[in-house]
Design a protein around this motif. Structure first.
Motif, mmCIF file in Angstrom:
data_model
loop_
_atom_site.group_PDB
_atom_site.id
_atom_site.type_symbol
_atom_site.label_atom_id
_atom_site.label_comp_id
_atom_site.label_asym_id
_atom_site.label_seq_id
_atom_site.Cartn_x
_atom_site.Cartn_y
_atom_site.Cartn_z
ATOM 1 N N ASP A 1 0.857 -1.189 0.000
ATOM 2 C CA ASP A 1 0.000 0.000 0.000
ATOM 3 C C ASP A 1 0.891 1.236 0.000
ATOM 4 O OD1 ASP A 1 -2.344 -1.368 -0.026
ATOM 5 O OD2 ASP A 1 -2.727 -1.212 2.131
ATOM 6 N N HIS A 2 0.299 2.368 -0.371
ATOM 7 C CA HIS A 2 1.072 3.605 -0.426
ATOM 8 C C HIS A 2 0.610 4.611 0.610
ATOM 9 C CE1 HIS A 2 2.243 1.934 -4.353
ATOM 10 N NE2 HIS A 2 3.380 2.563 -4.094
ATOM 11 N N VAL A 3 1.563 5.407 1.082
ATOM 12 C CA VAL A 3 1.258 6.560 1.930
ATOM 13 C C VAL A 3 1.927 7.739 1.213
ATOM 14 C CG1 VAL A 3 1.127 5.265 4.088
ATOM 15 C CG2 VAL A 3 3.335 6.169 3.358
ATOM 16 N N SER A 4 1.432 8.955 1.401
ATOM 17 C CA SER A 4 2.143 10.073 0.789
ATOM 18 C C SER A 4 2.385 11.176 1.783
ATOM 19 C CB SER A 4 1.416 10.662 -0.422
ATOM 20 O OG SER A 4 0.258 9.955 -0.714
ATOM 21 N N ILE A 5 3.537 11.820 1.611
ATOM 22 C CA ILE A 5 3.868 13.030 2.358
ATOM 23 C C ILE A 5 4.099 14.088 1.288
ATOM 24 C CG2 ILE A 5 5.412 14.107 4.037
ATOM 25 C CD1 ILE A 5 6.154 11.296 4.997
ATOM 26 N N GLY A 6 3.189 15.070 1.211
ATOM 27 C CA GLY A 6 3.228 15.991 0.084
ATOM 28 C C GLY A 6 3.099 15.188 -1.195
ATOM 29 N N ALA A 7 3.987 15.463 -2.141
ATOM 30 C CA ALA A 7 3.902 14.772 -3.425
ATOM 31 C C ALA A 7 4.686 13.456 -3.408
ATOM 32 C CB ALA A 7 4.439 15.678 -4.528
ATOM 33 N N GLU A 8 5.377 13.184 -2.309
ATOM 34 C CA GLU A 8 6.228 11.989 -2.312
ATOM 35 C C GLU A 8 5.473 10.755 -1.810
ATOM 36 O OE1 GLU A 8 10.276 12.531 -1.506
ATOM 37 O OE2 GLU A 8 10.628 10.404 -1.082
ATOM 38 N N ARG A 9 5.633 9.673 -2.557
ATOM 39 C CA ARG A 9 4.941 8.444 -2.225
ATOM 40 C C ARG A 9 5.860 7.483 -1.486
ATOM 41 N NH1 ARG A 9 0.598 5.774 -5.473
ATOM 42 N NH2 ARG A 9 2.118 4.386 -6.399
ATOM 43 N N GLY A 10 5.308 6.891 -0.444
ATOM 44 C CA GLY A 10 6.036 5.868 0.284
ATOM 45 C C GLY A 10 5.297 4.552 0.160
ATOM 46 N N ARG A 11 6.065 3.463 0.253
ATOM 47 C CA ARG A 11 5.459 2.142 0.130
ATOM 48 C C ARG A 11 5.525 1.438 1.480
ATOM 49 N NH1 ARG A 11 7.422 -3.127 -1.402
ATOM 50 N NH2 ARG A 11 9.535 -2.283 -1.461
ATOM 51 N N VAL A 12 4.470 0.709 1.785
ATOM 52 C CA VAL A 12 4.429 -0.067 3.025
ATOM 53 C C VAL A 12 5.068 -1.427 2.771
ATOM 54 C CG1 VAL A 12 2.900 -1.191 4.699
ATOM 55 C CG2 VAL A 12 2.338 1.096 3.804
ATOM 56 N N ILE A 13 5.983 -1.799 3.657
ATOM 57 C CA ILE A 13 6.610 -3.122 3.571
ATOM 58 C C ILE A 13 6.235 -3.875 4.844
ATOM 59 C CG2 ILE A 13 8.783 -4.386 3.308
ATOM 60 C CD1 ILE A 13 10.038 -1.846 2.171
ATOM 61 N N ALA A 14 5.625 -5.041 4.692
ATOM 62 C CA ALA A 14 5.290 -5.852 5.866
ATOM 63 C C ALA A 14 6.579 -6.500 6.369
ATOM 64 C CB ALA A 14 4.264 -6.914 5.494
ATOM 65 N N VAL A 15 6.913 -6.258 7.643
ATOM 66 C CA VAL A 15 8.150 -6.811 8.206
ATOM 67 C C VAL A 15 7.872 -7.555 9.517
ATOM 68 C CG1 VAL A 15 9.802 -5.286 7.057
ATOM 69 C CG2 VAL A 15 8.692 -4.485 9.128
ATOM 70 N N PRO A 16 7.050 -8.625 9.454
ATOM 71 C CA PRO A 16 6.737 -9.358 10.685
ATOM 72 C C PRO A 16 7.984 -10.010 11.274
ATOM 73 C CG PRO A 16 6.017 -10.615 8.756
ATOM 74 C CD PRO A 16 6.442 -9.251 8.262
ATOM 75 N N GLY A 17 7.953 -10.218 12.589
ATOM 76 C CA GLY A 17 9.072 -10.863 13.282
ATOM 77 C C GLY A 17 9.082 -10.403 14.730
ATOM 78 N N HIS A 18 9.348 -9.105 14.923
ATOM 79 C CA HIS A 18 9.304 -8.501 16.265
ATOM 80 C C HIS A 18 7.865 -8.583 16.781
ATOM 81 C CE1 HIS A 18 10.388 -5.658 19.421
ATOM 82 N NE2 HIS A 18 9.456 -4.822 19.022
ATOM 83 N N THR A 19 6.920 -8.141 15.941
ATOM 84 C CA THR A 19 5.498 -8.410 16.151
ATOM 85 C C THR A 19 4.968 -8.914 14.807
ATOM 86 O OG1 THR A 19 4.700 -6.221 15.461
ATOM 87 C CG2 THR A 19 5.286 -6.477 17.789
ATOM 88 N N VAL A 20 3.803 -9.544 14.797
ATOM 89 C CA VAL A 20 3.303 -10.073 13.520
ATOM 90 C C VAL A 20 2.809 -8.967 12.591
ATOM 91 C CG1 VAL A 20 2.767 -12.385 14.335
ATOM 92 C CG2 VAL A 20 1.019 -10.607 14.480
ATOM 93 N N GLY A 21 2.406 -7.814 13.167
ATOM 94 C CA GLY A 21 1.863 -6.756 12.324
ATOM 95 C C GLY A 21 2.840 -5.623 12.029
ATOM 96 N N HIS A 22 4.121 -5.797 12.362
ATOM 97 C CA HIS A 22 5.101 -4.714 12.181
ATOM 98 C C HIS A 22 5.206 -4.333 10.704
ATOM 99 C CE1 HIS A 22 8.632 -2.238 12.654
ATOM 100 N NE2 HIS A 22 8.896 -2.655 13.881
ATOM 101 N N ILE A 23 5.165 -3.017 10.423
ATOM 102 C CA ILE A 23 5.371 -2.556 9.046
ATOM 103 C C ILE A 23 6.510 -1.535 9.006
ATOM 104 C CG2 ILE A 23 3.046 -2.993 8.158
ATOM 105 C CD1 ILE A 23 2.305 -0.102 8.748
ATOM 106 N N ALA A 24 7.103 -1.400 7.827
ATOM 107 C CA ALA A 24 8.112 -0.376 7.583
ATOM 108 C C ALA A 24 7.590 0.509 6.456
ATOM 109 C CB ALA A 24 9.437 -1.025 7.201
ATOM 110 N N PHE A 25 8.152 1.715 6.338
ATOM 111 C CA PHE A 25 7.744 2.647 5.288
ATOM 112 C C PHE A 25 8.976 3.021 4.483
ATOM 113 C CE2 PHE A 25 4.891 3.197 8.910
ATOM 114 C CZ PHE A 25 3.629 3.146 8.310
#
Ligand code: ZN
Ligand code: FE
Length: 255
Positions: free
Chosen positions: A97-121
């Motif tokens: 999924d995408h998030v944006s800050i101003g015109a810049e787009r960030g992508r969500v990366i699922a990074v389970p391990g520490h917790t099952v729902g941990h995400i990175a941007f």
């Protein structure tokens, strides 16, 4: 214009990040460990907070949120997988999924391990990755919920980002991580050199994050579980990388 980041020390060893887009004047906060230092950092720059990106549900990453939202009615984004135990979310996201800050787009990366729902941007245009308690400077988060397989897979996704990516992680654990890393990878010259820089930085009270992905790839034992030299140092020459990773995690837990 690239995003500007401000590293905000919170609690005893947490980091939050303000991410500011000068073009639109939008500001995002990654994690909310404590309101005081974050509100101060915003006020000092005259920034209004537009959104909060949460990496995982642990209290030391969300505790400051109510007081921050009381001062800045920002929209809150977090993992759909953990919506039931995160603060109320305005936007629920999952891998790719995408998030944006101003015109810049960030992508969500699922990074389970520490917790099952941990995400990175990941914000590719500015070369930033917010990894919190997944990939950390010379370390990775403890496996409270996930398996070694999950965390190795998560770290492998982060390791595949461009090498000049700035890794914005969630804690100042680097000095202890460096001591442990030297114990499992003593022949790594880049690691000894980094460990010395980390000691100097901490002696002067400077933060050791963000770090670059290229230095993590060269010195972070958890990213080197497939490296022949590290495998030899672990006496696991024939083992699969995920087994080496699991052994490294056990070794760090016992350190
Ligand atoms: Zn955590
Ligand atoms: Fe944490």
């Amino acid at each position: 214009m690239p995003l500007q980041i401000v590293t905000v020390p919170c609690l005893s060893d947490n980091y939050a990040y303000l991410v500011h887009d000068p073009a639109s004047d939008e500001t995002a906060l990654v994690d909310a460990p404590e309101s005081g230092p974050i509100l101060q950092a915003l006020a000092k720059r005259g920034w209004r907070l537009d959104q909060v990106l949460l990496t995982h549900h642990h209290h030391d990453h969300v505790e400051g949120l109510p007081a921050i939202l009381a001062a800045h009615p920002a929209r809150v984004t977090g993992a759909a997988a953990d919506a039931h135990r995160l603060p109320p979310l305005d936007q629920e996201v999952a891998e790719d999924d995408h998030v944006s800050i101003g015109a810049e787009r960030g992508r969500v990366i699922a990074v389970p391990g520490h917790t099952v729902g941990h995400i990175a941007f990941h914000f590719p245009d500015s070369g930033l990755a917010f990894t919190a308690d997944s990939l950390m400077a010379l370390g990775c988060g403890r496996l409270f919920e996930g398996t070694p397989e999950q965390m190795w897979d998560s770290l492998s996704k982060l390791a595949a980002l461009p090498a000049d990516t700035l890794v914005c992680s969630g804690h100042e654990y680097t000095l202890n991580n460096a001591r442990w890393a030297m114990s499992v990878d003593p022949g790594n010259a880049a690691l000894s050199e980094r460990a010395e820089r980390v000691r100097d930085a901490r002696a002067e009270g400077r933060a050791t994050v963000p770090s670059t992905l290229s230095e993590e790839l060269a010195t972070n034992p958890f990213l080197r579980a497939a490296d022949a030299d590290l495998k030899a140092a672990m006496d696991m020459k024939e083992a699969a990388p995920v087994e080496v990773f699991a052994a490294l995690r056990r070794s760090k837990d016992a350190f």
